[in-house]
Design a protein around this motif. Sequence first.
Motif, mmCIF file in Angstrom:
data_model
loop_
_atom_site.group_PDB
_atom_site.id
_atom_site.type_symbol
_atom_site.label_atom_id
_atom_site.label_comp_id
_atom_site.label_asym_id
_atom_site.label_seq_id
_atom_site.Cartn_x
_atom_site.Cartn_y
_atom_site.Cartn_z
ATOM 1 N N ASP A 112 -16.826 -1.585 -4.075
ATOM 2 C CA ASP A 112 -16.249 -1.743 -4.958
ATOM 3 C C ASP A 112 -16.676 -3.872 -5.055
ATOM 4 O O ASP A 112 -16.884 -4.585 -6.186
ATOM 5 C CB ASP A 112 -15.018 -1.993 -5.275
ATOM 6 C CG ASP A 112 -14.403 -0.188 -5.487
ATOM 7 O OD1 ASP A 112 -15.762 0.988 -5.190
ATOM 8 O OD2 ASP A 112 -13.679 0.142 -5.103
ATOM 9 N N ASN A 121 -6.762 -3.318 -0.388
ATOM 10 C CA ASN A 121 -6.087 -2.500 -1.399
ATOM 11 C C ASN A 121 -4.696 -2.200 -0.652
ATOM 12 O O ASN A 121 -4.419 -2.473 1.361
ATOM 13 C CB ASN A 121 -6.655 -1.070 -1.596
ATOM 14 C CG ASN A 121 -7.420 -0.390 -1.169
ATOM 15 O OD1 ASN A 121 -6.932 -0.204 0.809
ATOM 16 N ND2 ASN A 121 -7.180 0.657 -1.164
ATOM 17 N N GLN A 149 -11.000 -6.114 -0.978
ATOM 18 C CA GLN A 149 -10.910 -5.705 -2.331
ATOM 19 C C GLN A 149 -11.878 -7.111 -3.145
ATOM 20 O O GLN A 149 -12.737 -7.064 -3.497
ATOM 21 C CB GLN A 149 -9.825 -6.054 -3.360
ATOM 22 C CG GLN A 149 -8.891 -4.556 -3.482
ATOM 23 C CD GLN A 149 -7.625 -4.790 -3.641
ATOM 24 O OE1 GLN A 149 -6.737 -5.590 -3.792
ATOM 25 N NE2 GLN A 149 -7.166 -3.437 -4.247
#
Length: 200
Positions: free
Chosen positions: A74, A96, A103
């Motif tokens: 991500d 996270n 992240q």
Amino acid sequence: MKKSGLMAFIAAVMLLSGCGGENRQTPDSAGEDSSTVYVNAEKTVFGICGEGSAMNTLQMITDSGDTLSLSITDAKENGKVLGGYACGDRMAVLLNDDKTVAQLVINETTLLGNWVMPNPLDGSSFVGISLKDGGIAESIDQSTIVYKTWRIVNGRIEIQSVREGGGDEEEINVYDIVKLDADSLVYKNEEDLFEYGRLK
């Protein structure tokens, strides 16, 4: 008399220790809870990139000795892997809640160095900032701004400086890192944008 006096003394010590322990426990507990809440709210972990890192996985040996295997898929898709990563690099990672997904990944090793841009006043020279190991920051050819320290806080870079002639008061500014690679460093806040190239 002596035996009962000794027993009374022991009882008093135990009572005071118990009360003192309770009194200390509340602030300590509150402090730990507050600290835990702060760390969880920040979610930034510092450590070293491990040998188990791969294309979409960052293995991180944290400063506290834990080994984390983090998905960075991500972060890559969102342009949040700043400075790349290689075994042995010093990393700052925003996690996270369950500590399995990165992240935001900031390579502090890549961040170190001398960063310059054309002087905004006349463009005839270069000015900049030197980010050194241990959180030391220094100015490059700037007479009015003296950089002092830097650190990563909450996934952002915090820079402490002094403006000479402005009362010599320390300023702390926090910036979002927009771009970081071998040759470029760009960071910004609501007021300023700084675009640097690495001085070689």
